[in-house]
Design an enzyme around this catalytic site. Structure first.
Site, PDB file in Angstrom:
ATOM      1  N   LYS A 144      16.428  40.542  -7.979  1.00  0.00           N
ATOM      2  CA  LYS A 144      15.666  40.933  -6.785  1.00  0.00           C
ATOM      3  C   LYS A 144      15.806  42.417  -6.445  1.00  0.00           C
ATOM      4  O   LYS A 144      14.834  43.060  -6.054  1.00  0.00           O
ATOM      5  CB  LYS A 144      16.064  40.075  -5.592  1.00  0.00           C
ATOM      6  CG  LYS A 144      17.487  40.287  -5.115  1.00  0.00           C
ATOM      7  CD  LYS A 144      17.811  39.414  -3.927  1.00  0.00           C
ATOM      8  CE  LYS A 144      19.267  39.558  -3.518  1.00  0.00           C
ATOM      9  NZ  LYS A 144      19.634  40.899  -3.079  1.00  0.00           N
ATOM     10  N   THR A 145      17.025  42.964  -6.620  1.00  0.00           N
ATOM     11  CA  THR A 145      17.227  44.388  -6.294  1.00  0.00           C
ATOM     12  C   THR A 145      16.362  45.251  -7.205  1.00  0.00           C
ATOM     13  O   THR A 145      15.791  46.256  -6.777  1.00  0.00           O
ATOM     14  CB  THR A 145      18.717  44.775  -6.437  1.00  0.00           C
ATOM     15  OG1 THR A 145      19.499  43.874  -5.651  1.00  0.00           O
ATOM     16  CG2 THR A 145      18.974  46.192  -5.974  1.00  0.00           C
ATOM     17  N   ASP A 167      15.422  43.328   2.089  1.00  0.00           N
ATOM     18  CA  ASP A 167      16.273  42.561   1.173  1.00  0.00           C
ATOM     19  C   ASP A 167      16.998  41.467   1.969  1.00  0.00           C
ATOM     20  O   ASP A 167      17.231  41.618   3.172  1.00  0.00           O
ATOM     21  CB  ASP A 167      17.291  43.535   0.548  1.00  0.00           C
ATOM     22  CG  ASP A 167      18.075  42.906  -0.593  1.00  0.00           C
ATOM     23  OD1 ASP A 167      17.632  41.871  -1.127  1.00  0.00           O
ATOM     24  OD2 ASP A 167      19.133  43.450  -0.946  1.00  0.00           O
ATOM     25  N   GLU A 168      17.383  40.377   1.299  1.00  0.00           N
ATOM     26  CA  GLU A 168      18.140  39.277   1.923  1.00  0.00           C
ATOM     27  C   GLU A 168      17.456  38.802   3.204  1.00  0.00           C
ATOM     28  O   GLU A 168      18.091  38.628   4.252  1.00  0.00           O
ATOM     29  CB  GLU A 168      19.595  39.713   2.225  1.00  0.00           C
ATOM     30  CG  GLU A 168      20.368  40.240   1.034  1.00  0.00           C
ATOM     31  CD  GLU A 168      20.798  39.139   0.059  1.00  0.00           C
ATOM     32  OE1 GLU A 168      20.374  37.987   0.226  1.00  0.00           O
ATOM     33  OE2 GLU A 168      21.555  39.457  -0.880  1.00  0.00           O
ATOM     34  N   GLN A 227      20.375  30.534  -0.126  1.00  0.00           N
ATOM     35  CA  GLN A 227      21.571  31.371   0.037  1.00  0.00           C
ATOM     36  C   GLN A 227      21.736  31.856   1.478  1.00  0.00           C
ATOM     37  O   GLN A 227      22.401  32.855   1.731  1.00  0.00           O
ATOM     38  CB  GLN A 227      21.514  32.576  -0.913  1.00  0.00           C
ATOM     39  CG  GLN A 227      21.593  32.184  -2.378  1.00  0.00           C
ATOM     40  CD  GLN A 227      21.726  33.399  -3.273  1.00  0.00           C
ATOM     41  OE1 GLN A 227      22.774  34.001  -3.392  1.00  0.00           O
ATOM     42  NE2 GLN A 227      20.629  33.764  -3.924  1.00  0.00           N
ATOM     43  N   ARG A 281      27.855  32.216  -8.515  1.00  0.00           N
ATOM     44  CA  ARG A 281      28.552  33.477  -8.820  1.00  0.00           C
ATOM     45  C   ARG A 281      29.026  33.462 -10.275  1.00  0.00           C
ATOM     46  O   ARG A 281      29.331  34.506 -10.832  1.00  0.00           O
ATOM     47  CB  ARG A 281      29.805  33.667  -7.949  1.00  0.00           C
ATOM     48  CG  ARG A 281      29.627  33.739  -6.442  1.00  0.00           C
ATOM     49  CD  ARG A 281      28.564  34.669  -5.989  1.00  0.00           C
ATOM     50  NE  ARG A 281      27.314  33.963  -5.812  1.00  0.00           N
ATOM     51  CZ  ARG A 281      26.113  34.544  -5.791  1.00  0.00           C
ATOM     52  NH1 ARG A 281      25.998  35.833  -5.969  1.00  0.00           N
ATOM     53  NH2 ARG A 281      25.001  33.835  -5.626  1.00  0.00           N
TER      54      ARG A 281
END
Length: 667
Positions: free
Chosen positions: A29-30, A214-215, A245, A602
């Site tokens: 995504k980044t 973002d997020e 998330q 993770r």
């Protein structure tokens, strides 16, 4: 952009309509956000009209670094990549006059807020519970995040929330008088300003012509309002998020904001990023299986081309001491066998208290470790108090420092006195310290209150002069004695041991400052110069957090979000731990399931779950049940390691690994 997959490319190139990118864990995504910034610039939109918002300084720094590799300095000039709160602070500083503030707005942290609330409670005729001050503080924060003003909170308050609503009103009035805001105001005040002042809103809409967030699943109601107002009716935005998330409901986050976009923007396009570039297929299969138990506004399923991978292991232990011993042993053995780095391993847990036995086990085996998200030395109240004294001595116009220490220890200067002082300083556009000595203040305050303020300011001035003339650190030691700070800590600590630790921290700070001063050339040894360097310490600490080096990482599941490790140990998979007891009692299992999902995703190569049949709680051993989440995982992808005898060859190999590690330690 040649290396982007088709969905990522579509997300980058969609600029003519509002866009929601549902980006699963590890789906890049980044990269989509940074490539999109470069694409917008290449399409002719100047970088100064683009803003990308994140939730942490670390994420903002990483994004800036990535954009710098895609655009030249001249192309990226004026680009805004910051946290929501940095943008809010920028808006407040530029629009302070419209909002009725002086230019030097002070930002209150949690300790400052609690101190102000205690002061208000202590001097109020209303019946407040001083022991509930943290609950009041939390409730006020929740109201601000939910876009509820003091007036609205009073109008809708129940019998339980009425005291907090009254305090909210007094608290905000005091903040305004001190020319101060708290963390939540950094979003709330710009939203209120934009709603009430169309001209100011238009100015900022012209300044920010394209918004990337973002997020997005972590936004609260007030942040959503800010995005809506800045993006305007055309919806000039791309928001990237993952409802699976969303783990910050306790901080006011609303994963429902993702679905709300569809209601508010009929032209909204949704693109899903489902290819994961981090984990093996089996890890993703287990994660997908778990999160499928939650309801979804948007369906998605992560997949990977990195191979299927090994089964996920489940370890059971008779108690938490055995759990720590075995997992430390597993890490030592695995590292020896595969030639890995210590930094390839992470131990994740629900609560900070779970780390202690692991720290002990790692220390005893000489294994280096790093605790992420632990309390910074500079976050302790006693350290902030002494630094505030030194800040005010070095710069009497530091209003935040003045407010922090004026009643620490107590000097019988109440909130009414401070409110009137703040109002007077605001009218005169001077600092609180300067206002104390002005003739006009005599018309506002009774004689006793004036005398106390004068006495305090005179003492600060005399101490500043002594520091100039005498041995700086001898004067600082004397200052601590003069204010009876040790006695204050003893009276306000829960136990004598806690007071002793706090006193030790104070003297450790002074020794450290002295060592810092001795390293500086003579011309840079003034108190102001030393304090200036101290104010950068949080930046240095954040850098240190990024450079954990070759150490095993220990952290909470919340702190692990956004990180990845080859090998993850998810410990304490028990009812009342994960899911947490509070969540079971408040029927908030969905967020706990998302937390477990974050932990699993993770892991890149292996994920090991661990639970105990008995665990020490509040000094007593109690029986534990395995987490319900373990029963929600696909049985065929799990290996219940402790339920079968260890293969003799494996046992022999582990013995060799432990022996080799022991030899290394001795060497």
């Amino acid at each position: 952009m040649a290396k982007l997959n088709p969905q990522q490319l579509a997300a980058v190139k969609t600029i003519d309509r509002p866009l929601l990118v549902l980006a699963g864990a590890g789906s890049g995504k980044t990269r989509v956000i940074t490539e999109k910034i470069a694409y917008l610039v290449q399409q002719g939109l100047p970088a100064r009209h683009i803003a990308a918002l994140t939730f942490t300084n670390k994420a903002a720094r990483e994004m800036k670094e990535r954009v710098a590799r895609l655009l030249s300095d001249s192309q990226s000039r004026g680009l805004r990549v910051s946290t929501f709160h940095s943008l809010g602070l920028d808006i407040l500083r530029k629009e302070h006059k419209t909002l009725g503030y002086k230019s030097a707005i002070t930002l209150f942290d949690e300790q400052d807020k609690l101190s102000l609330l205690r002061n208000l409670i202590g001097h109020s005729p209303k019946d407040y519970d001083i022991d509930a001050v943290e609950n009041y503080n939390w409730q006020i924060g929740q109201w601000k995040n939910a876009f509820v003003t003091p007036e609205q909170s009073l109008a809708t308050a129940s019998a339980d929330t009425l005291p907090a609503a009254r305090l909210y009103n007094d608290f905000n009035r005091s903040l305004k008088a001190y020319n101060a805001v708290d963390f939540d105001d950094l979003i709330l005040l710009p939203v209120l300003l934009f709603q009430q002042d169309a001209k100011t809103l238009e100015k900022w809409q012209n300044r920010i012509r394209y918004l990337l967030v973002d997020e997005y699943q972590d936004t609260n109601t007030t942040q959503y309002q800010l995005v809506r107002l800045l993006a305007g009716n055309l919806g000039r935005f791309t928001v990237v998020g993952d409802d699976d998330q969303s783990i910050y409901a306790w901080r006011g986050a609303q994963p429902e904001n993702l679905a709300q976009l569809q209601k508010d923007y009929s032209r909204l396009q949704v693109i899903k990023l489902e290819q994961n570039y981090r984990s093996t297929g089996r890890i993703l299969k287990v994660a997908n299986h778990l999160i499928a138990n939650n309801p979804h506004a948007f369906e998605k399923k992560l997949w990977s081309s990195l191979g299927f991978g090994e089964p996920l292991r489940v370890l059971s232990h008779k108690n938490d001491i055995a759990e720590a011993k075995q997992i430390v042993s597993e890490i030592i053995h695995h590292k020896f066998r595969h030639g890995n780095q210590y930094s390839d391993y992470a131990i994740l847990y629900r609560g900070n208290h779970q780390s202690r036995l692991f720290e002990r086990g790692l220390r005893e085996n000489n294994v280096p470790y790093f605790i992420s998200g632990s309390t910074s030395f500079f976050a302790y109240a006693e350290i902030k108090d002494i630094l505030a004294y030194l800040r005010l001595i070095a710069n009497p116009d530091d209003d935040a420092a003045f407010l922090r220490i004026i009643n620490t220890p107590r000097r019988e200067i109440g909130p009414n006195t401070l409110e009137k002082l703040g109002d007077y300083a605001n009218e005169r556009h001077i600092s609180l310290f300067a206002a104390c000595t002005e003739f006009g203040l005599q018309q506002r305050l009774p004689e006793k209150a004036l005398q106390r303020l004068h006495k305090f300011c005179q003492w600060i001035g005399e101490t500043a002069e002594r520091i100039e003339r005498e041995d700086t650190f001898a004067v600082i030691h004397d200052m601590i004695k003069q204010i009876n700070y040790e006695q204050w800590l003893q009276e306000n600590s829960k136990t004598p041991a806690a007071a002793e630790r706090k006193i030790g921290n104070v003297y450790e700070l002074i020794e450290w400052l002295q060592r810092m001063a001795e390293k500086e050339p003579d011309e840079d040894r003034s108190l102001a110069d030393i304090i200036g360097k101290i104010m950068l310490m949080d930046i240095l600490e954040r850098n240190q957090e990024q450079e954990a080096g070759d150490q095993v990482s220990l952290m909470t599941l919340h702190a692990s979000k956004g990180l990845e490790f080859p090998h993850v140990f998810l410990i304490g998979m028990e009812e009342n731990l994960l899911p947490h007891q509070n969540s079971i009692e408040t029927d908030n299992i969905e967020e706990e399931r998302r937390l477990a999902y974050v932990g699993i995703t993770r892991a890149q190569q292996s994920c090991t779950f661990s639970y105990c049949t008995h665990r020490k709680r509040y000094g007593e051993m109690s029986e534990c049940e395995p987490s319900r989440f373990l029963s929600e995982l696909p049985e065929e992808d799990l290996e219940w390691a402790n339920k079968k005898q260890l293969d003799p060859e494996v046992a022999k190999e582990r013995g060799k690994a432990s022996l080799a590690h022991l030899k290394n330690m001795l060497a």
